[in-house]
Design a protein around this motif. Structure first.
Motif, PDB file in Angstrom:
ATOM      1  N   SER A 167      32.278  41.015 -34.312  1.00 34.23           N
ATOM      2  CA  SER A 167      32.369  39.785 -33.473  1.00 34.23           C
ATOM      3  C   SER A 167      33.788  39.301 -33.614  1.00 34.23           C
ATOM      4  O   SER A 167      33.975  38.773 -34.848  1.00 34.23           O
ATOM      5  CB  SER A 167      31.378  38.889 -33.649  1.00 34.23           C
ATOM      6  OG  SER A 167      31.784  37.756 -32.934  1.00 34.23           O
ATOM      7  N   ASP A 168      34.286  38.782 -33.017  1.00 35.52           N
ATOM      8  CA  ASP A 168      36.021  38.398 -33.004  1.00 35.52           C
ATOM      9  C   ASP A 168      35.525  36.813 -33.605  1.00 35.52           C
ATOM     10  O   ASP A 168      36.547  36.366 -34.261  1.00 35.52           O
ATOM     11  CB  ASP A 168      36.541  38.326 -31.606  1.00 35.52           C
ATOM     12  CG  ASP A 168      37.973  37.558 -31.571  1.00 35.52           C
ATOM     13  OD1 ASP A 168      38.564  37.179 -30.696  1.00 35.52           O
ATOM     14  OD2 ASP A 168      38.320  37.359 -32.552  1.00 35.52           O
ATOM     15  N   SER A 169      34.479  36.304 -33.213  1.00 38.51           N
ATOM     16  CA  SER A 169      34.266  34.959 -33.663  1.00 38.51           C
ATOM     17  C   SER A 169      33.628  34.722 -34.741  1.00 38.51           C
ATOM     18  O   SER A 169      33.443  33.561 -35.583  1.00 38.51           O
ATOM     19  CB  SER A 169      33.303  34.110 -32.424  1.00 38.51           C
ATOM     20  OG  SER A 169      32.000  34.911 -32.473  1.00 38.51           O
ATOM     21  N   ARG A 215      44.305  35.430 -33.291  1.00 39.63           N
ATOM     22  CA  ARG A 215      43.948  34.457 -32.356  1.00 39.63           C
ATOM     23  C   ARG A 215      44.662  33.004 -32.588  1.00 39.63           C
ATOM     24  O   ARG A 215      45.249  32.448 -31.764  1.00 39.63           O
ATOM     25  CB  ARG A 215      42.441  34.318 -32.255  1.00 39.63           C
ATOM     26  CG  ARG A 215      42.255  32.827 -31.391  1.00 39.63           C
ATOM     27  CD  ARG A 215      40.717  32.379 -31.651  1.00 39.63           C
ATOM     28  NE  ARG A 215      39.707  33.573 -31.279  1.00 39.63           N
ATOM     29  CZ  ARG A 215      39.216  33.734 -29.891  1.00 39.63           C
ATOM     30  NH1 ARG A 215      39.709  32.862 -28.839  1.00 39.63           N
ATOM     31  NH2 ARG A 215      38.481  34.808 -29.611  1.00 39.63           N
ATOM     32  N   GLY A 221      39.182  42.604 -25.586  1.00 40.72           N
ATOM     33  CA  GLY A 221      37.993  43.422 -26.174  1.00 40.72           C
ATOM     34  C   GLY A 221      38.126  44.675 -27.059  1.00 40.72           C
ATOM     35  O   GLY A 221      39.474  45.115 -27.318  1.00 40.72           O
ATOM     36  N   GLU A 243      38.105  32.168 -24.325  1.00 40.19           N
ATOM     37  CA  GLU A 243      37.074  33.210 -24.356  1.00 40.19           C
ATOM     38  C   GLU A 243      37.973  34.562 -24.532  1.00 40.19           C
ATOM     39  O   GLU A 243      37.577  35.653 -24.425  1.00 40.19           O
ATOM     40  CB  GLU A 243      36.607  33.119 -23.005  1.00 40.19           C
ATOM     41  CG  GLU A 243      37.175  32.954 -21.769  1.00 40.19           C
ATOM     42  CD  GLU A 243      37.757  31.643 -21.540  1.00 40.19           C
ATOM     43  OE1 GLU A 243      37.599  30.755 -22.394  1.00 40.19           O
ATOM     44  OE2 GLU A 243      37.966  31.408 -20.359  1.00 40.19           O
ATOM     45  N   ASP A 288      39.554  37.567 -26.339  1.00 43.27           N
ATOM     46  CA  ASP A 288      38.919  38.321 -27.505  1.00 43.27           C
ATOM     47  C   ASP A 288      39.918  39.394 -27.892  1.00 43.27           C
ATOM     48  O   ASP A 288      40.564  40.210 -27.258  1.00 43.27           O
ATOM     49  CB  ASP A 288      37.900  39.207 -26.841  1.00 43.27           C
ATOM     50  CG  ASP A 288      37.099  40.257 -27.614  1.00 43.27           C
ATOM     51  OD1 ASP A 288      37.458  40.447 -28.871  1.00 43.27           O
ATOM     52  OD2 ASP A 288      36.116  40.535 -27.382  1.00 43.27           O
ATOM     53  N   ARG A 331      39.934  41.207 -30.686  1.00 39.35           N
ATOM     54  CA  ARG A 331      39.413  42.413 -31.313  1.00 39.35           C
ATOM     55  C   ARG A 331      40.323  43.846 -31.187  1.00 39.35           C
ATOM     56  O   ARG A 331      40.809  44.612 -32.012  1.00 39.35           O
ATOM     57  CB  ARG A 331      38.191  42.939 -31.145  1.00 39.35           C
ATOM     58  CG  ARG A 331      36.905  42.099 -31.890  1.00 39.35           C
ATOM     59  CD  ARG A 331      35.630  42.225 -31.677  1.00 39.35           C
ATOM     60  NE  ARG A 331      35.261  42.039 -30.374  1.00 39.35           N
ATOM     61  CZ  ARG A 331      34.192  42.343 -29.610  1.00 39.35           C
ATOM     62  NH1 ARG A 331      33.130  42.971 -30.504  1.00 39.35           N
ATOM     63  NH2 ARG A 331      33.914  41.899 -28.293  1.00 39.35           N
TER      64      ARG A 331
END
Ligand SMILES: [Zn+2]
Length: 570
Positions: free
Chosen positions: A25-27, A60, A430, A525, A527, A529
């Motif tokens: 998960s990127d978050s 990010r 993603g 939002e 992503d 990754r």
């Protein structure tokens, strides 16, 4: 026994899978994958460690900052661009990398001349018979007076010169038997259409198809101007892109001694159609004939009357350069480069609505990746044998000017640069399953690229639009021009959890609605990754090139092989 079994399992797991587990998960918070890193054949533990240090969340954070309105679109020679340069330099310093710019600083000054065409510039096309065509700036044409004069009057004959190409190796010369001295040349972008790989590389575009070549060649031949006919299908981008890229300030390297055009620009396809009609000709037939053997350039019964009014300013921008010295006493004088352009289109004062070209994807993403690669290398306990340079270059959007200057004034001589890897506009969509490394196949390094790609579980895809000439449109090209094997690293259209159509749709929507427009903005939002995967992949490639016994070269017969040989004989 269990330990052995899991070690054996690790040995056959593709490295991308390991990373995707570690950072699924990127978050998530920055994760440590220490101890989980699998050996990629040929790469030392330090490289593995560097790869696992790369964190999508840090990419990010860089993108969010660099693309914020406070950075004002990072225009070359604008305040926001200079702040971005300082930001890159500050990060390099915090990582502990050594400065590699001028006089012990991180900055390599790039002398530029900014030319902004003013709204009172006029272009009128006057046919021998019939009504003159008065063109409206931005709507019908965009044009730059490259000479650096504040005001230039052009009164010249118009010559139809087809593709405007002089290519002896393809036995093609549009300039043959026609006088172009002091004339304005009406021409097409791209090159004669072909399926034959031996004729302008078939469907792929060679450098002859690029507008930059067209201007350079016309200026070399002594023409006063070039008017390119814009057709979306031929240019591979719409009029919006042309207009937005051209109607702000346009910059030139001040140290270039090359001849300059008084008019260098584009007209809308419909204007060209009307012009052809006024000459009693048919534009589609003209274009068709221009792509065939036997085409002959011809003067048109049209006078070009133009007043080019420009605001000219001289200024400096900077490439930001840092180095991790190599660990091998001998090989450290040779180098591997990583680059990404930090500039974008800036802010356009007075423009209605959102007037900040934030450039989140283009190219805050590449900057975030470059910074994460730099941080990962800087933290290593054992540097690779050759030195590793990190270059955040300026003025890419102005025609690859920062990297052109860097290529002409590299901190180590071009012949000692083994490989240059570039990042430009890497979509935050993603986890990628495909890799775009167009141009890598031209180099002797390609087997290593293929091997690494399969370790990362990435399928190498060919350039989706070889006819768009992507190889000549980003900063790696400036390295190639001086002989350094180079290419950009990017994702393909296939992402985990989606089909390829989804990726292609995202890409089409980006090109249509956001590319080079104020709406290329950061969104939570996004992503990152995939951007992290591209960074790790780049580390694997760069480390390999930095440690291998020989320098990377071009494959025999490649268009840049000559430049490599020339750089070695200097
Ligand atoms: Zn870019």
């Amino acid at each position: 026994m269990r330990r052995l079994a899991s070690a054996a399992l690790l040995a056959i797991l593709p490295v991308a899978l390991l990373f995707s587990q570690a950072t699924n998960s990127d978050s998530a918070h920055p994760v440590s994958t220490a101890g989980k890193v699998q050996q990629i054949a040929g790469l030392p533990p330090a490289a593995q460690q560097a790869m696992s240090a790369v964190d999508a969340q840090r990419i990010r954070a860089h993108v969010r900052f660099l693309a914020s309105d406070l950075l004002e679109g990072r225009g070359t020679g604008q305040r926001g661009g200079d702040i971005a340069a300082e930001y890159m330099a500050t990060q390099f310093a915090l990582y502990g990398l050594k400065p590699a710019g001028d006089n012990g600083t991180y900055m390599q000054k790039v002398p530029l001349e900014g030319i902004a065409t003013q709204d009172d510039s006029t272009v009128t096309l006057v046919p021998n018979s019939g009504a003159p065509l008065d063109l409206t700036y931005r709507k019908d044409f965009v044009m730059t007076d490259e000479s650096g004069s504040a005001r230039t009057e052009v009164n010249a004959d118009l010559v139809w010169i087809g593709y405007g190409i002089d290519a002896p190796e393809f036995n093609w010369d549009d300039y043959k038997d026609v006088d172009v001295k002091g004339k304005v040349l009406l021409m097409l972008v791209n090159e004669p259409p072909s399926d034959d790989p031996n004729f302008f590389a078939g469907k792929a575009l060679t450098y002859y198809g690029r507008w930059t070549y067209k201007y350079e060649e016309a200026a070399r031949k002594g023409a006063a101007g070039v008017i390119l006919i814009h057709k979306t299908s031929m240019a591979s981008y719409g009029w919006d892109v042309v207009r937005n890229s051209w109607s702000g300030e346009h910059s030139f390297l001040r140290d270039s001694k090359t001849q300059k055009l008084n008019m260098a620009g584009w007209i809308q396809f419909e204007v060209a159609r009307k012009l052809a009609q006024a000459c009693g000709m048919n534009l589609d037939e003209m274009i068709d004939a221009a792509g065939k053997r036997g085409f002959k350039a011809m003067p048109l019964p049209v006078q070009v009357k133009a007043t080019m009014v420009s605001k000219v300013r001289r200024f400096e921008s900077s490439n930001v350069l840092a180095v991790l010295p190599g660990s091998d006493a001998k090989l450290k004088d040779q180098a591997v480069f990583y680059s990404a352009h930090y500039d974008h289109l800036g802010i356009v004062p007075g423009m209605a609505g959102d007037n900040i070209y934030n450039g989140a994807q283009d190219n805050a993403t590449g900057c975030g990746i470059l910074l994460e690669i730099a941080r990962a290398y800087a933290a290593t306990r054992q540097a690779p044998k050759r030195s590793v340079y990190f270059a955040a270059v300026t003025a890419e959007e102005q025609g690859l000017l920062g990297s052109e200057y860097l290529g002409k004034h590299p901190p180590v001589s071009a012949q000692d640069i083994s490989l240059a890897l570039n990042y430009d506009d890497v979509p935050p969509l993603g986890v990628p399953e495909e890799l775009n490394v167009a141009g890598a196949e031209r180099t002797s390094f390609y087997p290593a690229v293929e091997r690494m790609a399969s370790s990362f579980n990435l399928t190498i895809v060919p350039d989706a639009q070889p006819n768009a000439g992507h190889y000549y449109r980003s900063d790696h090209f400036s390295f190639a021009r001086v002989g350094v094997p180079s290419f950009s690293i990017d994702e393909g259209d296939l992402y985990k959890g989606h089909n390829r159509d989804w990726g292609a749709e995202q890409s089409e929507e980006y090109v249509a609605k956001h590319y080079h427009q104020p709406s290329d903005e950061y969104h939570p939002e996004m992503d990152f990754r995939g951007d992290a995967v591209m960074a790790r992949f780049g580390i694997a490639l760069g480390w390999e090139a930095a440690n291998q016994s020989t320098l990377v070269g071009w494959k025999a017969g490649d268009e840049f092989e000559k430049a490599r040989t020339a750089s070695g004989s200097q």
